[in-house]
Design an enzyme around this catalytic site. Structure first.
Site, PDB file in Angstrom:
ATOM      1  CG  ASP A 277      10.253  -9.376  11.154  1.00 10.51           C
ATOM      2  OD1 ASP A 277      11.355  -9.463  11.732  1.00 10.51           O
ATOM      3  OD2 ASP A 277       9.203  -9.116  11.765  1.00 10.51           O
ATOM      4  CE1 TYR A 360       5.316  -5.663  17.689  1.00  6.26           C
ATOM      5  CE2 TYR A 360       3.645  -5.658  15.997  1.00  6.26           C
ATOM      6  CZ  TYR A 360       4.307  -5.018  17.021  1.00  6.26           C
ATOM      7  OH  TYR A 360       3.952  -3.751  17.361  1.00  6.26           O
TER       8      TYR A 360
HETATM    9 CO    CO Z   1       4.777  -2.269  16.878  1.00  6.18          CO
END
Ligand code: CO
Length: 612
Positions: A277, A360
């Site tokens: 990420d 997320y």
């Molecule tokens: Co997770």
């Protein structure tokens, strides 16, 4: 800055800006700087030529011209928002893909949520491995406000060339599981959530106890500069503590230099789920604008940041970094034999930001404490990634959270880059283990134990793992700065929640993120050694970064040591992680060890009138 790059023909058309960062000046120049001096400010632009398939790094003087342009041979650019948009547009128009959707009864492309994910490095046979690729997992959006992650479309994906925008493959599995249509709403207007408490107000009638001057922050005895980077997000610089009237340096620069999420399931295509990420997506791009009273409560000071997009357009992110104080229970207390009570409240200073990377959220929270400690805490929340399976069928590497809706096992592995300069440096790294003394004259009762202190003198010796059986910690000491009892002053790294990579070292992700296989690495500070999986991890086969640098086995004693701490979570999803997961935490602490004469908290005044 972007205008200069455009005027010079370095961006525009097929020439894309992947990242614009501060080219941080050499530490020696920063240390030598005095008020009134000028220090040339330079930006570092990472450029991608999508026709030529080349990465160049351009250095540009702030307010001036281009100073230098160098090619980075063999590098591929990280993924850009523009890339993702173009890839998704190409997929949505692809006749083969639309036909495959129609075979599943999906006729409205607008009801399909397409994500563009980085690829790992395992390029399927028949595709030129020098192409820059994404793959596209899919979810269904039955209603405009649906939680798409409740409805994964399994068994259909595409592979797209990011530069030519060609859909290279439409991968379709035979006999795919049905699309789960189980519920997943989490918005208040859908759930009608009504568990309420009475109001809680944080009131600081005299304002907060910190001052902000640009990016410089002064709170209690702490002094620091807050920074932001398009790749790493939140950064702290030049962290000092005023001790008996003297500013003492603790850290020069601290950041989370990488975050990788290897998935452990075996659904077709799942081997590609290993997103970096930070290094592949440039996490700073996804920084949230925070809201008062929701993200942050109390007397808040925000900092705005800016990121540059692929075409050199600057996008401001207002209220990107939140700074505030929190009450943190008691700092210390003692009731003596005469029933006299001394107690101090603990206040902590918080610098935080939150990013959203697809499903997320990651919150990065740095805390400064009144006893000289520093804490980093990552807060993991958002929605677990989902796949589909036959309802009730065995799923060895996933949790079935609703019938047929699977949340695959995965790990969130962070790597902090901690350029500490304990008391200005140079520093030496020491490992401390507690262990029983050998039975006999040294330990007649069997209950005596001692500490074993080992200097980790070279890079090879400084590749270490946690050991809770020996209470292991690592400290960086300054042997030239002795405390009041003559010993070297230090700060120790106290690991918190750590994990161990489940991927085998010889796997694709095991090779690409080889830094995962030690909880601690240490290197002598080099300005070009910034990221543990290397400068250009996109589709990189591995070996770059920490494994490559530390192969030199450079000496570490009495030098400018950088610590790399690997930590994170092994996420075995629970039904309670659905439909949105409550914050999960991981992080570490830095604590003074022999740095101060005594507990710096002793100087904190009692709470006063509020204490009755
Ligand atoms: Co997770």
């Amino acid at each position: 800055m972007c205008d200069v790059l455009r005027t010079e023909g370095l961006i525009g058309g097929h020439r894309l800006l992947t990242m614009l960062q501060l080219e941080e000046p050499a530490k020696v120049a920063v240390r030598a700087w005095r008020p009134g001096d000028t220090l040339r400010r330079v930006a570092r632009a990472t450029l991608w030529d999508s026709n030529e398939h080349t990465v160049h790094i351009a250095l540009v003087a702030v307010g001036g011209g281009v100073l230098d342009v160098q090619e980075a041979p063999g590098a591929l650019a990280s993924i850009l928002a523009l890339d993702c948009q173009r890839a998704r547009d190409a997929v949505r128009k692809d006749e083969r893909f639309l036909a495959a959707l129609a075979r599943r009864g999906i006729l409205d492309i607008d009801s399909v949520h397409v994500e563009a994910w980085s690829f790992g490095s395992e390029v399927p046979a028949g595709i030129d491995s020098t192409r820059r690729l994404v793959w596209t997992p899919l979810w269904l959006r039955p209603e405009p406000d649906s939680n798409v992650y409740a409805h994964p479309i399994e068994g259909l994906r595409t592979i797209v060339d990011l530069d030519s925008c060609e859909v290279l493959r439409v991968e379709e599995d035979e006999d795919p599981p049905p699309i789960p249509l189980t519920p997943g709403p989490y918005r208040a207007d859908q759930t009608h959530a009504d568990v309420r408490l009475r109001d809680l107000a944080i009131v600081q009638k005299d304002g907060p106890s910190f001052t902000v001057d640009g990016w410089a922050v002064s709170w209690e005895r702490w002094r620091l500069r807050v920074g932001f980077d398009q790749r790493e997000g939140l950064v702290l610089h030049d962290v000092r503590f005023v001790d008996e009237g003297r500013e003492r340096i603790v850290a020069y620069r601290m950041s989370i230099a990488e975050l990788v999420i290897p998935y452990g399931d075996r659904a077709p295509g799942a081997q590609r789920k290993q997103a970096f990420d930070t290094g592949e997506f440039s996490l700073g791009n996804f920084t949230n604008s925070l809201t008062l009273g929701c993200d942050c409560l109390g007397e808040i000071v925000y900092l705005d940041v800016a990121v540059a997009d692929a075409l050199g357009n600057v996008q401001e992110i207002p209220q990107a970094i939140c700074m505030h104080e929190e009450d943190h229970g008691i700092l210390w207390k003692h009731t003596d034999q005469s029933d006299h009570v001394e107690v101090r409240r603990s206040r902590r200073f918080v610098v935080s930001s939150i990013v959203t990377v697809n499903n997320y959220e990651y919150g990065y929270f740095w805390y400064l404490y009144q006893d000289g400690s520093i804490e980093f805490e990552a807060k993991l929340t958002g929605i677990v990634l989902t796949t589909a399976g036959q309802p009730g069928a065995p799923a060895p590497s996933a949790t079935e959270i609703e019938p047929g809706l699977l949340a695959p096992y995965h790990q969130h592995i962070f790597c902090a880059r901690l350029d500490l300069d304990v008391d200005g440096g140079p520093n030496t790294l020491v490992e401390v283990d507690s262990e029983p003394l050998p039975p006999g004259p040294l330990n007649p009762e069997g209950s005596s134990y001692t500490t074993r202190q080992t200097v980790l003198a070279r890079e090879s010796a400084a590749q270490r793992e946690v050991n809770s059986f020996t209470g292991r910690y690592w400290k960086l000491v300054n042997r030239q700065a002795t405390g009041h009892l003559g010993g070297p002053v230090g700060y120790k790294l106290v690991p918190g929640a750590v994990t161990w990579p489940m991927a085998l070292p010889e796997s694709v992700i095991g090779r690409r993120a080889a830094f995962m296989y030690h909880h601690l690495w240490a290197t002598p500070n080099r300005r070009n050694e910034r990221y543990p999986a290397g400068e250009f991890p996109y589709q990189h086969a591995g070996g770059a970064g920490l494994p490559e640098w530390t192969a030199q086995d450079r000496p570490l004693e009495d030098t400018d040591v950088v610590l790399w701490h690997v930590f994170g979570t092994n996420h075995i999803p629970r039904s309670e992680d659905w439909p949105v997961m409550a914050v999960e935490r991981t992080g570490f602490m830095l604590k003074p060890v022999g740095f101060f004469r005594r507990n710096p908290g002793i100087e904190v005044a009692p709470p006063g009138a509020h204490c009755h």
